[in-house]
Design a protein around this motif. Structure first.
Motif, PDB file in Angstrom:
ATOM      1  N   VAL A 174       4.463  -0.355   0.090  1.00  0.00           N
ATOM      2  CA  VAL A 174       3.588   0.619  -0.565  1.00  0.00           C
ATOM      3  C   VAL A 174       2.151   0.361  -0.113  1.00  0.00           C
ATOM      4  O   VAL A 174       1.648  -0.758  -0.241  1.00  0.00           O
ATOM      5  N   LEU A 175       1.524   1.408   0.433  1.00  0.00           N
ATOM      6  CA  LEU A 175       0.137   1.298   0.873  1.00  0.00           C
ATOM      7  C   LEU A 175      -0.760   1.077  -0.341  1.00  0.00           C
ATOM      8  O   LEU A 175      -0.522   1.643  -1.412  1.00  0.00           O
ATOM      9  N   ARG A 176      -1.790   0.276  -0.165  1.00  0.00           N
ATOM     10  CA  ARG A 176      -2.715   0.002  -1.261  1.00  0.00           C
ATOM     11  C   ARG A 176      -4.060   0.674  -1.023  1.00  0.00           C
ATOM     12  O   ARG A 176      -4.436   0.951   0.115  1.00  0.00           O
ATOM     13  N   MET A 177      -4.750   0.927  -2.133  1.00  0.00           N
ATOM     14  CA  MET A 177      -6.048   1.588  -2.103  1.00  0.00           C
ATOM     15  C   MET A 177      -6.951   0.938  -1.057  1.00  0.00           C
ATOM     16  O   MET A 177      -7.062  -0.293  -1.013  1.00  0.00           O
ATOM     17  N   GLY A 178      -7.561   1.762  -0.244  1.00  0.00           N
ATOM     18  CA  GLY A 178      -8.339   1.272   0.881  1.00  0.00           C
ATOM     19  C   GLY A 178      -7.722   1.736   2.187  1.00  0.00           C
ATOM     20  O   GLY A 178      -8.412   1.842   3.205  1.00  0.00           O
ATOM     21  N   ASP A 179      -6.414   2.004   2.145  1.00  0.00           N
ATOM     22  CA  ASP A 179      -5.737   2.522   3.343  1.00  0.00           C
ATOM     23  C   ASP A 179      -6.080   3.996   3.510  1.00  0.00           C
ATOM     24  O   ASP A 179      -5.863   4.790   2.585  1.00  0.00           O
ATOM     25  N   PRO A 180      -6.596   4.382   4.676  1.00  0.00           N
ATOM     26  CA  PRO A 180      -7.007   5.785   4.848  1.00  0.00           C
ATOM     27  C   PRO A 180      -5.858   6.783   4.721  1.00  0.00           C
ATOM     28  O   PRO A 180      -6.101   7.958   4.419  1.00  0.00           O
ATOM     29  N   LEU A 181      -4.614   6.337   4.927  1.00  0.00           N
ATOM     30  CA  LEU A 181      -3.473   7.265   4.795  1.00  0.00           C
ATOM     31  C   LEU A 181      -3.338   7.788   3.369  1.00  0.00           C
ATOM     32  O   LEU A 181      -2.782   8.862   3.146  1.00  0.00           O
ATOM     33  N   LEU A 182      -3.870   7.019   2.392  1.00  0.00           N
ATOM     34  CA  LEU A 182      -3.779   7.459   0.994  1.00  0.00           C
ATOM     35  C   LEU A 182      -4.796   8.551   0.675  1.00  0.00           C
ATOM     36  O   LEU A 182      -4.748   9.128  -0.417  1.00  0.00           O
ATOM     37  N   LEU A 183      -5.696   8.819   1.597  1.00  0.00           N
ATOM     38  CA  LEU A 183      -6.773   9.782   1.336  1.00  0.00           C
ATOM     39  C   LEU A 183      -6.548  11.112   2.056  1.00  0.00           C
ATOM     40  O   LEU A 183      -7.388  11.998   2.003  1.00  0.00           O
ATOM     41  N   GLN A 184      -5.399  11.245   2.711  1.00  0.00           N
ATOM     42  CA  GLN A 184      -5.144  12.454   3.495  1.00  0.00           C
ATOM     43  C   GLN A 184      -4.411  13.515   2.695  1.00  0.00           C
ATOM     44  O   GLN A 184      -3.724  13.226   1.711  1.00  0.00           O
ATOM     45  N   GLN A 185      -4.578  14.751   3.150  1.00  0.00           N
ATOM     46  CA  GLN A 185      -3.844  15.880   2.592  1.00  0.00           C
ATOM     47  C   GLN A 185      -2.435  15.853   3.193  1.00  0.00           C
ATOM     48  O   GLN A 185      -2.279  15.796   4.412  1.00  0.00           O
ATOM     49  N   ALA A 186      -1.397  15.891   2.358  1.00  0.00           N
ATOM     50  CA  ALA A 186      -0.017  15.876   2.862  1.00  0.00           C
ATOM     51  C   ALA A 186       0.427  17.295   3.224  1.00  0.00           C
ATOM     52  O   ALA A 186      -0.060  18.277   2.665  1.00  0.00           O
ATOM     53  N   ALA A 187       1.378  17.390   4.143  1.00  0.00           N
ATOM     54  CA  ALA A 187       1.860  18.686   4.640  1.00  0.00           C
ATOM     55  C   ALA A 187       3.090  19.143   3.863  1.00  0.00           C
ATOM     56  O   ALA A 187       3.900  18.320   3.409  1.00  0.00           O
TER      57      ALA A 187
END
Ligand code: NI
Length: 177
Positions: free
Chosen positions: A6-19
């Motif tokens: 599980v990615l943790r806060m700080g990972d830029p992938l958590l800030l992207q818009q999902a498709a």
């Protein structure tokens, strides 16, 4: 079928818009959902969104049993929700504690709409259409925020209401998400 990181806060992938998911009932989609189930169960979470395991698709799963250790939890049926659309019902907003598998060991008070109409699809393409309130509405809003790159700490209005779970709730066993 695997427990994924599980990615943790700080990972830029958590800030992207999902498709949006384009095809239902595919082997790839079933593997994704099984991985999300295995990961959520392993981490004792109430819900998880695909971006949290690094997959940028609009897929969330959630569910809380009646005997959950999550405080203030009502029963929330186990649900796979794909391409969700959320419509708040009324303007009533309620404060409540939240945690997140991507923000381990912490809790914060987050305002959420009290009543919510949501639609979407399950993994087979069957339509989901529900009117919910309270904790169920909160869980859906939290999980669907992940699809738009929003983590709950971004919604905390007063950071005095954000802290470490074991400090905020000493001696209590509390579910991870
Ligand atoms: Ni979360």
């Amino acid at each position: 079928m695997a427990i994924r990181t599980v990615l943790r806060m700080g990972d830029p992938l958590l800030l992207q818009q999902a498709a949006p998911v384009q095809a239902f009932d595919t082997p790839e989609l079933h593997v994704l959902i099984k991985d999300m189930e295995d990961t959520m169960a392993h981490m004792n979470g109430a819900g998880i969104a695909a971006p949290q395991i690094g997959v940028g698709l609009r897929v969330v799963i959630f569910g809380v049993g009646a005997n959950s250790r999550y405080p203030d939890a009502g029963h929330v049926p186990y649900t796979v929700l794909i391409n969700p659309v959320l419509h708040p019902v009324g303007s009533e907003v309620e404060d409540g504690w939240e945690g997140c598998l991507s923000v381990p060991g912490m809790r914060g008070i987050v305002p959420r709409y009290q009543r919510l109409h949501y639609t979407g699809f399950d993994q087979y393409g069957n339509a989901i259409d529900r009117l919910v309130s309270g904790f169920h509405a909160r869980v859906v809003q939290h999980e669907c925020d992940h699809l738009d790159g929003v983590l709950y700490p971004m919604r905390i209005r007063d950071l005095a209401n954000f802290g470490f779970t074991d400090v905020l709730f000493p001696g209590q066993e509390i579910q991870d998400d």
